[in-house]
Structure formats: structure tokens, C-alpha cells
Design an enzyme around this catalytic site. Structure first.
Site, PDB file in Angstrom:
ATOM      1  N   SER A 106       0.831  -1.266  -0.053  1.00  0.00           N
ATOM      2  CA  SER A 106       0.029   0.020   0.052  1.00  0.00           C
ATOM      3  C   SER A 106       0.792   1.245   0.031  1.00  0.00           C
ATOM      4  O   SER A 106       1.896   1.184   0.584  1.00  0.00           O
ATOM      5  CB  SER A 106      -0.833  -0.265   1.228  1.00  0.00           C
ATOM      6  OG  SER A 106      -1.569   1.389   1.534  1.00  0.00           O
ATOM      7  N   GLN A 128       1.069  -0.420  -4.763  1.00  0.00           N
ATOM      8  CA  GLN A 128      -0.481   0.304  -4.953  1.00  0.00           C
ATOM      9  C   GLN A 128      -0.382   1.907  -4.734  1.00  0.00           C
ATOM     10  O   GLN A 128       0.314   2.204  -3.647  1.00  0.00           O
ATOM     11  CB  GLN A 128      -1.351  -0.472  -4.034  1.00  0.00           C
ATOM     12  CG  GLN A 128      -2.942   0.493  -4.121  1.00  0.00           C
ATOM     13  CD  GLN A 128      -2.993   1.474  -3.128  1.00  0.00           C
ATOM     14  OE1 GLN A 128      -2.404   1.552  -1.970  1.00  0.00           O
ATOM     15  NE2 GLN A 128      -4.297   2.136  -3.313  1.00  0.00           N
ATOM     16  N   TYR A 130      -2.854   5.661  -4.837  1.00  0.00           N
ATOM     17  CA  TYR A 130      -3.828   6.584  -4.849  1.00  0.00           C
ATOM     18  C   TYR A 130      -3.318   7.826  -5.628  1.00  0.00           C
ATOM     19  O   TYR A 130      -2.119   8.089  -5.465  1.00  0.00           O
ATOM     20  CB  TYR A 130      -4.637   7.061  -3.450  1.00  0.00           C
ATOM     21  CG  TYR A 130      -5.043   5.713  -2.737  1.00  0.00           C
ATOM     22  CD1 TYR A 130      -6.475   5.225  -3.055  1.00  0.00           C
ATOM     23  CD2 TYR A 130      -4.586   5.139  -1.648  1.00  0.00           C
ATOM     24  CE1 TYR A 130      -7.024   4.510  -2.380  1.00  0.00           C
ATOM     25  CE2 TYR A 130      -5.283   4.262  -0.890  1.00  0.00           C
ATOM     26  CZ  TYR A 130      -6.463   3.719  -1.202  1.00  0.00           C
ATOM     27  OH  TYR A 130      -7.192   2.868  -0.678  1.00  0.00           O
ATOM     28  N   THR A 156      -5.202   2.497  -7.633  1.00  0.00           N
ATOM     29  CA  THR A 156      -6.755   2.377  -6.993  1.00  0.00           C
ATOM     30  C   THR A 156      -7.716   3.413  -7.558  1.00  0.00           C
ATOM     31  O   THR A 156      -7.464   4.544  -7.478  1.00  0.00           O
ATOM     32  CB  THR A 156      -6.848   2.167  -5.498  1.00  0.00           C
ATOM     33  OG1 THR A 156      -6.080   1.135  -5.004  1.00  0.00           O
ATOM     34  CG2 THR A 156      -8.124   2.224  -4.857  1.00  0.00           C
ATOM     35  N   ARG A 165     -17.614   5.455   6.571  1.00  0.00           N
ATOM     36  CA  ARG A 165     -17.617   4.161   7.505  1.00  0.00           C
ATOM     37  C   ARG A 165     -18.135   4.440   8.676  1.00  0.00           C
ATOM     38  O   ARG A 165     -17.385   5.129   9.598  1.00  0.00           O
ATOM     39  CB  ARG A 165     -16.325   3.488   7.008  1.00  0.00           C
ATOM     40  CG  ARG A 165     -15.803   3.319   5.893  1.00  0.00           C
ATOM     41  CD  ARG A 165     -14.216   2.954   5.523  1.00  0.00           C
ATOM     42  NE  ARG A 165     -13.745   3.030   4.461  1.00  0.00           N
ATOM     43  CZ  ARG A 165     -12.567   2.825   4.089  1.00  0.00           C
ATOM     44  NH1 ARG A 165     -11.738   2.625   4.861  1.00  0.00           N
ATOM     45  NH2 ARG A 165     -12.115   2.779   2.810  1.00  0.00           N
ATOM     46  N   LYS A 231      -7.171  -1.126 -10.174  1.00  0.00           N
ATOM     47  CA  LYS A 231      -7.820  -1.526  -9.093  1.00  0.00           C
ATOM     48  C   LYS A 231      -9.066  -0.951  -8.788  1.00  0.00           C
ATOM     49  O   LYS A 231      -9.290   0.207  -8.567  1.00  0.00           O
ATOM     50  CB  LYS A 231      -7.088  -1.896  -7.816  1.00  0.00           C
ATOM     51  CG  LYS A 231      -7.697  -2.536  -6.581  1.00  0.00           C
ATOM     52  CD  LYS A 231      -6.591  -2.727  -5.596  1.00  0.00           C
ATOM     53  CE  LYS A 231      -7.378  -3.371  -4.564  1.00  0.00           C
ATOM     54  NZ  LYS A 231      -8.475  -2.846  -3.768  1.00  0.00           N
ATOM     55  N   HIS A 255     -13.278  -2.721  -3.278  1.00  0.00           N
ATOM     56  CA  HIS A 255     -12.500  -2.225  -2.088  1.00  0.00           C
ATOM     57  C   HIS A 255     -12.804  -3.087  -0.792  1.00  0.00           C
ATOM     58  O   HIS A 255     -12.860  -2.327   0.542  1.00  0.00           O
ATOM     59  CB  HIS A 255     -12.809  -0.718  -1.760  1.00  0.00           C
ATOM     60  CG  HIS A 255     -11.534   0.012  -1.500  1.00  0.00           C
ATOM     61  ND1 HIS A 255     -10.999   0.765  -2.342  1.00  0.00           N
ATOM     62  CD2 HIS A 255     -11.057   0.095  -0.027  1.00  0.00           C
ATOM     63  CE1 HIS A 255      -9.788   1.316  -1.597  1.00  0.00           C
ATOM     64  NE2 HIS A 255      -9.918   1.049  -0.327  1.00  0.00           N
ATOM     65  N   ARG A 258     -15.576  -1.510   1.259  1.00  0.00           N
ATOM     66  CA  ARG A 258     -15.373  -0.319   2.132  1.00  0.00           C
ATOM     67  C   ARG A 258     -15.546   0.887   1.165  1.00  0.00           C
ATOM     68  O   ARG A 258     -15.235   1.985   1.813  1.00  0.00           O
ATOM     69  CB  ARG A 258     -13.877  -0.347   2.516  1.00  0.00           C
ATOM     70  CG  ARG A 258     -13.564  -1.539   3.660  1.00  0.00           C
ATOM     71  CD  ARG A 258     -12.194  -1.875   3.493  1.00  0.00           C
ATOM     72  NE  ARG A 258     -11.340  -1.010   4.263  1.00  0.00           N
ATOM     73  CZ  ARG A 258     -11.195  -0.675   5.623  1.00  0.00           C
ATOM     74  NH1 ARG A 258     -11.822  -1.429   6.525  1.00  0.00           N
ATOM     75  NH2 ARG A 258     -10.596   0.422   6.457  1.00  0.00           N
ATOM     76  N   GLY A 287     -11.919  -9.383  -2.424  1.00  0.00           N
ATOM     77  CA  GLY A 287     -13.134  -9.428  -1.725  1.00  0.00           C
ATOM     78  C   GLY A 287     -13.859 -10.632  -1.159  1.00  0.00           C
ATOM     79  O   GLY A 287     -14.464 -11.295  -1.972  1.00  0.00           O
ATOM     80  N   GLY A 288     -13.539 -10.868   0.149  1.00  0.00           N
ATOM     81  CA  GLY A 288     -14.518 -11.903   0.481  1.00  0.00           C
ATOM     82  C   GLY A 288     -13.910 -13.460   0.276  1.00  0.00           C
ATOM     83  O   GLY A 288     -14.511 -14.224   0.928  1.00  0.00           O
ATOM     84  N   ILE A 289     -12.601 -13.477  -0.043  1.00  0.00           N
ATOM     85  CA  ILE A 289     -12.244 -14.800  -0.001  1.00  0.00           C
ATOM     86  C   ILE A 289     -11.672 -15.193   1.433  1.00  0.00           C
ATOM     87  O   ILE A 289     -11.070 -14.596   1.980  1.00  0.00           O
ATOM     88  CB  ILE A 289     -11.028 -14.844  -1.216  1.00  0.00           C
ATOM     89  CG1 ILE A 289     -11.547 -14.444  -2.526  1.00  0.00           C
ATOM     90  CG2 ILE A 289     -10.102 -16.121  -1.244  1.00  0.00           C
ATOM     91  CD1 ILE A 289     -10.389 -14.307  -3.637  1.00  0.00           C
ATOM     92  N   ARG A 290     -12.098 -16.394   1.629  1.00  0.00           N
ATOM     93  CA  ARG A 290     -11.806 -17.044   3.065  1.00  0.00           C
ATOM     94  C   ARG A 290     -11.138 -18.391   2.810  1.00  0.00           C
ATOM     95  O   ARG A 290     -10.856 -19.081   4.084  1.00  0.00           O
ATOM     96  CB  ARG A 290     -13.119 -16.740   3.983  1.00  0.00           C
ATOM     97  CG  ARG A 290     -13.505 -15.547   4.015  1.00  0.00           C
ATOM     98  CD  ARG A 290     -12.602 -14.406   4.846  1.00  0.00           C
ATOM     99  NE  ARG A 290     -13.059 -13.347   5.251  1.00  0.00           N
ATOM    100  CZ  ARG A 290     -12.935 -12.218   4.523  1.00  0.00           C
ATOM    101  NH1 ARG A 290     -11.901 -12.324   3.347  1.00  0.00           N
ATOM    102  NH2 ARG A 290     -13.134 -11.047   4.866  1.00  0.00           N
ATOM    103  N   ARG A 310      -8.294  -9.238   4.458  1.00  0.00           N
ATOM    104  CA  ARG A 310      -8.429  -9.310   5.964  1.00  0.00           C
ATOM    105  C   ARG A 310      -7.688 -10.555   6.565  1.00  0.00           C
ATOM    106  O   ARG A 310      -7.195 -10.394   7.775  1.00  0.00           O
ATOM    107  CB  ARG A 310      -9.867  -9.123   6.399  1.00  0.00           C
ATOM    108  CG  ARG A 310     -10.370  -7.756   6.259  1.00  0.00           C
ATOM    109  CD  ARG A 310     -11.903  -7.737   6.339  1.00  0.00           C
ATOM    110  NE  ARG A 310     -12.461  -6.509   6.320  1.00  0.00           N
ATOM    111  CZ  ARG A 310     -13.093  -6.036   4.920  1.00  0.00           C
ATOM    112  NH1 ARG A 310     -13.053  -6.818   4.037  1.00  0.00           N
ATOM    113  NH2 ARG A 310     -13.659  -4.646   5.056  1.00  0.00           N
TER     114      ARG A 310
END
Length: 371
Positions: A106, A128, A130, A156, A165, A231, A255, A258, A287-290, A310
Site C-alpha cells: 500500500s 499500490q 492513490y 486504485t 464508514r 484496481k 474495496h 469499504r 473481496g471476501g475470499i476466505r 483481512r
């Protein structure tokens, strides 16, 4: 005993982190609909296994921009890893290197690019960005990334500002003392938060350039020979336009839920983006891969690789570098298990025939804003 799945680290990490930090990591925008939808979308697909296939030598290695990866995934760009463990991105870089995974660093990393590069050795890494109002600072980061052996730039494009948020607003969240984005001048750092506000959101309003358009990509192109990855693309229209502007790869992403609440789950947007671009334009997804089965589903829908967010922070919060590495190793183990048991021993065998639709859940568990 260590957790047996990446998700097993979640509760352990929560117990170790301050409540405001946990909310910063875990929270999403608005009512967090998109945050929940990212996970729910994976449950809308089931796997169609094939039998009597030689699966004696499964292989999940991948290649991106000429760099060989042991696994078709990497660490997503996330700010301030030192909120999870003191070594921050140094620990993450070592974990990614050991796992043979890509690392996307980042712009708001808490350790110097050069230190991260040294810790990662010859493992593939991208930077990455901004788009800051201060273009001189942006150009300097690009120069340093090239000198430090970063292999691509990831711009991004879904964040002209940080979204509202509610968890961060409730906590008046600010980056604690001792943690800052050291690759940027101190004048560009996140400041203190006022009561009922988010310092992260306020910082983005001050420093992010909301005026950029497709035409501005030429400015970045003129300053680097590195591949350019966008991205935050969720539509076929933007995917085609990106290719027309010479973009080298795309990351389908909301994101992590987010930014725009109500945006589609990344997995749902993935097929239309893949179908809109030439085969030689790699498409990644996050996004959401667990779980390894989540990876298999994303790859079957056309992703060249996936980015993990995460769960890596959960591992870092639990035990630093070993925890992050174990999370990545578990994902690899689960993916290889899925390849063998589904009769698809290589990534080339993963296509949309692996999947069948499944009735979606009748509702997402919570519709009210978390605030």
C-alpha cells in the site's frame, strides 16, 4: 493448536486488537451491504466435480508479468500493517516470500519501500497508489518503486475519497502515534480525528485528487515503464476503456465493501469484466475470499489470480510473520485439495464448467447500519 482454516484466525485476532482497530480492519461503508454480499456471493456457486481424472500431481502455480508464483494469489494492498503487528509490512513481505505469493504494498505502508523489498527478496511485489493532489510525491514513489524492484503499479480508481464508514465515525478513528505512512512526506500524513469523525476519511478529502479522468493515465505512463494495473473496476464498460488506454491488467474489486455500499460483489462482477477484455489482459479479483474453495471459484470464473486482504491481517495480529504465513499456506493447502477432489488438477483445468448456480440466501443477516 493453530487454527485449521484462515477464518479460524478471526476470533483470535479480534481478542488481541483494540476495538477501534478491529473495526477499522473489519468494517465497511454505509450499511455494510456490499461487505456482506462479497461473502454471500461465494455461496451462490457449488462445485461440479469430475471423476476418474489423474490428479496425482496437482499444480497451482501461476505467472503474472513474467514472474512465477507458487500460488495464484497474493496479499492485497492494505494500509498500516503495524496496527496488526510491530514489524508491519516487513513481516508480511517475509510471509509472502515464504509462501510464494505476490505482495501488493500500500501507498500507506508503515515501513519504507526499500525495507519491504529487502525483506521480500526476489519475490514478486507491486506498489499500490492513490492519485494524490501532490503529483511530485506520486512521481517520487514511482521512481523509488522502480529502483526497489517492484514489478507493477496498482492504481486504485474506486476511491476519489474514502467512504463514510460508520464504525470509524463512531470510534472517531485516527492512526495511533508511532504509526504513519513513512513513504510519504509527513505533511501528507493522516492527522488527528475530531469527535464523531474519521481521520482517514478527512485525510482523503484533503489529499486525494477527485478531478482525475482517463486522460490523466498518460501522465503516469510517461513516468514509468512498469505495467499499470487498475484496481476497482466492476463493469465491462470501464474494463474495455482501460484496455483502450493501455492498461496492462485489472483488479475486479469493491474495496472489500469499504467504498460504494450497494456496489455488486466482486465475484458477481468478475465474469463481465473477464469477457470484456482480451485474453492477454490479466484480471485479478479480491473481496471476501476466505477458503481455498473460494479461490477455485474465482479462478473458474476467469480470474488469473486473487488478492487476500483481512485474513492476512488476522494472521499478523495473532503471531506476526508466522501467522500471516500460516494463513497463506492454509489457502494453498485448501486450493490444492479442491483441485484434487474436483478432478481439476491444474489451474488450466478450472473453467466455468466447474460451477453451478445455487439458490442464494433469502436475506443477508443484517440490513441496518452498524452505527
Amino acid at each position: 493448536m493453530l487454527p485449521l482454516t484462515p477464518a479460524g484466525y478471526r476470533a483470535l485476532a479480534r481478542a488481541r486488537l483494540p476495538a477501534a482497530t478491529w473495526d477499522f480492519f473489519e468494517g465497511g461503508a454505509g450499511a455494510e451491504w456490499t461487505l456482506r454480499a462479497n461473502r454471500a456471493q461465494f455461496r451462490r456457486h457449488v462445485l461440479r466435480p469430475r471423476v476418474l481424472v489423474d490428479v496425482s500431481a496437482p499444480d497451482c502455480s501461476a505467472e503474472l508479468f513474467g514472474a512465477r508464483l507458487a500460488v495464484p494469489f497474493g496479499v492485497a494492498p492494505m494500509a498500516y500493517h503495524q496496527l496488526a503487528c510491530p514489524e508491519g509490512e516487513i513481516a508480511t513481505a517475509r510471509a509472502a516470500r515464504a509462501a510464494g505469493a505476490l505482495l501488493v504494498v500500500s501507498i500507506f505502508a508503515g515501513r519504507c519501500l526499500e525495507e519491504i523489498a529487502e525483506a521480500g527478496g526476489d519475490a514478486p511485489r507491486w506498489l499500490q497508489l492513490y492519485w494524490l493532489r501532490d503529483r511530485a510525491a506520486l512521481a517520487d514513489l514511482v521512481r523509488r518503486a522502480e529502483a526497489a524492484g517492484f514489478g507493477a503499479l496498482v492504481l486504485t480508481v474506486d476511491a476519489p475519497k474514502v467512504a463514510r464508514r460508520l464504525r470509524d465515525l463512531r470510534n472517531s478513528f485516527a492512526v495511533p502515534d508511532g504509526v504513519r505512512a513513512v513513504n510519504l512526506d509527513a505533511a501528507l500524513a493522516v492527522g488527528a480525528a475530531r469527535s464523531g469523525s474519521s481521520a482517514i476519511e478527512a485525510h482523503s478529502v484533503e489529499q486525494f485528487d477527485r478531478s482525475i479522468t482517463w486522460a490523466d493515465l498518460s501522465w503516469l505512463r510517461q513516468r514509468t515503464s512498469l505495467p499499470l494495473v487498475l484496481k476497482g473496476v466492476l463493469t465491462a464498460e470501464d474494463a474495455r476503456r482501460a484496455v483502450d488506454h493501455g492498461v496492462d491488467a485489472l483488479v475486479v474489486s469493491n474495496h472489500g465493501g469499504r467504498q460504494l455500499d450497494g456496489a455488486p460483489p466482486a465475484l458477481a462482477a468478475l465474469p463481465e469484466v473477464v469477457d470484456a477484455v482480451p485474453a492477454d489482459c490479466p484480471v485479478l479479483v479480491d473481496g471476501g475470499i476466505r477458503h481455498g474453495t473460494d479461490l477455485a471459484k474465482a479462478l473458474a470464473l476467469g480470474a488469473r489470480a486473487a488478492l487476500i486482504g483481512r485474513p492476512v491481517l488476522w494472521g499478523l495480529a495473532h503471531s506476526g510473520e508466522p501467522g500471516a504465513r500460516h494463513v497463506l499456506d492454509l489457502l494453498r493447502t485448501e486450493l490444492l485439495d479442491t483441485l484434487v477432489l474436483s478432478g481439476r488438477p491444474t489451474l488450466a483445468d478450472l473453467d466455468r464448467t466447474l460451477l453451478a448456480d445455487w439458490p442464494p440466501p433469502h436475506h443477508l443477516r443484517r440490513e441496518d447500519p452498524p452505527g
